[in-house]
Design an enzyme around this catalytic site. Structure first.
Site, mmCIF file in Angstrom:
data_model
loop_
_atom_site.group_PDB
_atom_site.id
_atom_site.type_symbol
_atom_site.label_atom_id
_atom_site.label_comp_id
_atom_site.label_asym_id
_atom_site.label_seq_id
_atom_site.Cartn_x
_atom_site.Cartn_y
_atom_site.Cartn_z
ATOM 1 C CG ASP A 74 8.670 -7.643 -2.806
ATOM 2 O OD1 ASP A 74 7.967 -7.103 -3.687
ATOM 3 O OD2 ASP A 74 8.487 -8.818 -2.451
ATOM 4 C CB SER A 75 6.050 -4.347 1.330
ATOM 5 O OG SER A 75 5.521 -3.614 0.244
ATOM 6 C CG PHE A 161 -0.880 1.778 -1.122
ATOM 7 C CD1 PHE A 161 -0.145 2.561 -0.260
ATOM 8 C CD2 PHE A 161 -0.377 0.520 -1.464
ATOM 9 C CE1 PHE A 161 1.063 2.113 0.252
ATOM 10 C CE2 PHE A 161 0.841 0.066 -0.964
ATOM 11 C CZ PHE A 161 1.555 0.876 -0.097
ATOM 12 C CE LYS A 184 0.760 2.276 5.307
ATOM 13 N NZ LYS A 184 0.410 2.092 3.910
HETATM 14 P P1 IMP Z 1 5.019 -5.193 -4.239
HETATM 15 O O1 IMP Z 1 5.933 -4.931 -3.076
HETATM 16 O O2 IMP Z 1 5.063 -4.111 -5.255
HETATM 17 O O3 IMP Z 1 5.174 -6.556 -4.778
HETATM 18 O O4 IMP Z 1 3.528 -5.121 -3.730
HETATM 19 C C1 IMP Z 1 3.204 -5.223 -2.421
HETATM 20 C C2 IMP Z 1 1.706 -5.278 -2.279
HETATM 21 O O5 IMP Z 1 1.489 -5.522 -0.886
HETATM 22 C C3 IMP Z 1 1.006 -3.966 -2.595
HETATM 23 O O6 IMP Z 1 0.541 -3.922 -3.894
HETATM 24 C C4 IMP Z 1 -0.130 -3.993 -1.594
HETATM 25 O O7 IMP Z 1 -1.169 -4.769 -2.082
HETATM 26 C C5 IMP Z 1 0.492 -4.707 -0.400
HETATM 27 N N1 IMP Z 1 1.099 -3.726 0.525
HETATM 28 C C6 IMP Z 1 2.419 -3.534 0.784
HETATM 29 N N2 IMP Z 1 2.592 -2.535 1.661
HETATM 30 C C7 IMP Z 1 1.362 -2.069 1.932
HETATM 31 C C8 IMP Z 1 0.893 -1.011 2.755
HETATM 32 O O8 IMP Z 1 1.641 -0.256 3.388
HETATM 33 N N3 IMP Z 1 -0.441 -0.855 2.784
HETATM 34 C C9 IMP Z 1 -1.293 -1.635 2.101
HETATM 35 N N4 IMP Z 1 -0.924 -2.618 1.307
HETATM 36 C C10 IMP Z 1 0.409 -2.841 1.214
#
Ligand code: IMP
Length: 209
Positions: A74-75, A161, A184
């Site tokens: 989760d990020s 992305f 990256k």
């Molecule tokens: P989740 O972890 O699936 O809830 O979504 C994390 C969201 O954070 C992603 O859909 C991106 O919008 C953003 N995100 C997380 N990591 C990255 C990255 O490495 N590059 C760009 N956007 C990121």
């Protein structure tokens, strides 16, 4: 040993695979598979207040369902002058109808609107990634990585992305989307978290032997 990556985000899976495959751990009989192999798994609602809560929830559900070790990420992006937004809501910032490009435009507009708290010359931000590793028996461990940078004035670049086109990592003058996956994967929040996750996976591998 199989590890199921608990995500359907192709950009993330590509990065996770490429980080893990660049290391000796994969030659240590580790097979990394994606959720594509489990199309019937019901959608997991990410309703936690923190990255950690969401990562743990995803990893536990996927490990239970697949009976394999699960790795969940989760990020998100935290912008200082927006008090850490979009943060845990990064994927849904601005509502479900927005795509990555729409979210980037909204982010830049919000920053422009914050005249008082946003120093336009220094729009500091960080990407944060929490990885949870869960076993089918219910054990779970988390590791974290972050990457500091600033928000660009306009989206630039075609790689990656999400918010990659608007994030310039510290020490560079180009966005993640311009720098490309190779650079990256040396700097990113996810790469740093994966480095720590490798130690956890190594221990699990050793325990499985
Ligand atoms: P989740 O972890 O699936 O809830 O979504 C994390 C969201 O954070 C992603 O859909 C991106 O919008 C953003 N995100 C997380 N990591 C990255 C990255 O490495 N590059 C760009 N956007 C990121």
């Amino acid at each position: 040993m199989r590890v199921v990556v608990a995500s359907k985000n192709k950009g993330k899976i590509e990065e996770i695979r490429s980080c893990l495959f660049n290391t000796s751990i994969v030659s240590m009989s580790l097979e990394v598979v994606s959720m594509d192999e489990y199309p019937d798994l019901p959608e997991i609602v990410e309703d936690g207040q923190t990255f950690e809560e969401n990562a743990i929830k995803k990893a536990i559900i996927v490990a239970e369902y697949t009976r394999e070790i699960a790795l969940a990420d989760d990020s998100g992006l935290m912008v200082d002058c927006l008090n850490g937004e979009p943060g845990v809501l990064s994927a849904r910032f601005g509502g479900k109808e927005l795509d990555d490009n729409g979210r980037n435009q909204l982010l830049l507009e919000r920053i422009k609107g914050e005249k008082n708290s946003c120093n336009q010359s220094l729009k500091t931000a960080r990407f944060v990634c929490v990885l949870a590793i869960a076993t089918p028996e219910g054990a779970v461990r988390t590791v974290q990585g972050s990457c500091e940078g600033i928000i660009a004035d306009i989206p630039m670049g075609k790689h990656g992305f999400g918010y990659d086109p608007v994030f310039i990592p510290d020490g560079y003058t180009a966005t993640f989307a311009e720098l490309g996956i190779e650079i990256k994967n040396k700097l990113s929040h996810r790469a740093k978290a994966l480095e720590k996750a490798r130690d956890v996976l190594k221990k699990l591998l050793a325990a499985n032997d």
